[in-house]
Design a protein around this motif. Structure first.
Motif: not given
Length: 366
Positions: A135-150
């Motif tokens: 459920r948890f992840y470390t946010y990255k502005f470019i590499d790991k956000n709501c779009t890239t996770m989907v």
């Protein structure tokens, strides 16, 4: 009253989650939801969610990546450092749509043409993550956000990077981001001076909701379009923002123009002190933060920590060292100008560049 309300919300979430953990029927649909942009900083680039709808089991839920808890200990420090844990949440689609209609943000839906076994796997992967460490992840502005996770979740069940960057890789990340804040000068300026060299790389990753929506229209999976259709659920009403002098480059020109025209030593020293402190902050944050976007920030050549050194030698009446630091700052300012020539935000910072040149050439020892 607060505890009762909290207990009620916990029960609602529990029963909602329980009701959703049902076998999916053969008529289940999965779609990617794209939310349009808005003025607040949190809504500046839009949002991506993923929806599962099954009329047979009365399931209609949207999963969203990008939530965080303000009550996290040392929240601000962890946010700046880049190790704040974000997580996935679920909402009923009716509530989800209502909230974004209320905010007057466009809603677009793209149903994915996937076999039923892939839909079930995708649903189980996302839904089960609500109650696991995933459920948890470390946010990255470019590499790991709501779009890239989907994107990652969909590609995972397709067992290949079907959703990949489709646009010609000519623009940088900074160029891609720049137009989103066209009507908000101060926010646009702040974004560009806090970011370093990473955002000047070629944009090789899909990371913005609206870009993903456009890319999905052209992507195929097993010889047929991945998206069945793109529907507009709600088109935001266009609101004409009146010109705001206090959020424009003209405000910056006037303020810096006053500093130049008044030619007051205390005012000049205050200005250089602010620039020096900002430069010191940019330098330290690059060492402290895990956010790659703020590393190697060449804007310290403009907001330069050496202004603090310059003022120190001025106060100490050390003419030789004052002069050396002054010419060093001027050289760094020239280098900064050359670096910025191809950058999209050159005009935005040009009032600073001109002001600094004038004040430095004018500045003399007593």
């Amino acid at each position: 009253m607060g505890k009762k309300l909290l207990s009620f919300l916990v029960l609602v979430v529990f029963f909602q989650g329980f009701s959703q953990n049902l076998p999916l029927s053969e008529n289940t649909k999965v779609s990617i939801i794209t939310i349009g942009t808005a003025s607040p900083s949190y809504a500046l680039y839009g949002h991506t969610g993923i929806r599962f709808k099954d009329l047979a089991t009365n399931l209609d839920v949207v999963y969203n990546y990008g939530a965080f808890d303000f009550q996290t200990p040392n929240f601000m420090l962890r946010f700046v450092k880049g190790d704040l844990q974000y997580f996935v949440t679920s909402n009923s689609y009716a509530e989800f749509e209502y909230n974004y209609r209320y905010e007057n943000r466009s809603i677009y839906e793209q149903e994915l043409d996937l076999p039923m076994d892939k839909i079930r796997t995708l649903y189980n992967n996302i839904h089960n993550s609500l109650t696991s460490d995933e459920r948890f992840y470390t946010y990255k502005f470019i590499d790991k956000n709501c779009t890239t996770m989907v994107i990652d979740k969909v590609n995972e069940v397709l067992e290949s990077p079907v959703i990949d960057f489709q646009k010609p890789q000519e623009q940088t990340y900074r160029s891609v981001l720049f137009p989103y804040a066209d009507s908000q000068f101060l926010q646009q300026l702040g974004i560009n001076i806090i970011f370093g060299t990473k955002v000047d790389e070629k944009a090789t990753k899909l990371f913005l909701p609206l870009d993903l929506m456009q890319a999905l229209k052209t992507i195929s999976y097993k010889g047929k379009p991945l998206v069945k259709e793109t529907k507009t659920i709600y088109e935001a009403q266009k609101v004409t923002e009146p010109f705001n002098f206090f959020d424009s480059i003209y405000l910056l020109i006037v303020l810096l123009g006053i500093i130049v025209v008044v030619n007051n030593r205390k005012l000049t020293f205050t200005y250089f002190t602010i620039l020096g402190l900002l430069g010191l902050f940019f330098s330290l944050i690059g060492l402290y933060s895990f956010h790659q976007e703020v590393l190697w920030n060449y804007n310290v050549l403009l907001f330069n920590p050496f202004y603090l050194v310059l003022l120190y030698f001025y106060k100490k009446d050390n003419f030789v060292k004052f002069k050396r630091v002054k010419w060093l700052i001027l050289l760094m300012l020239v280098i900064y100008l050359l670096v910025l020539l191809p950058k999209v935000y050159l005009i935005s910072v040009s009032p600073f560049i001109i002001t600094n040149f004038i004040l430095l050439f004018r500045m003399r020892m007593k």
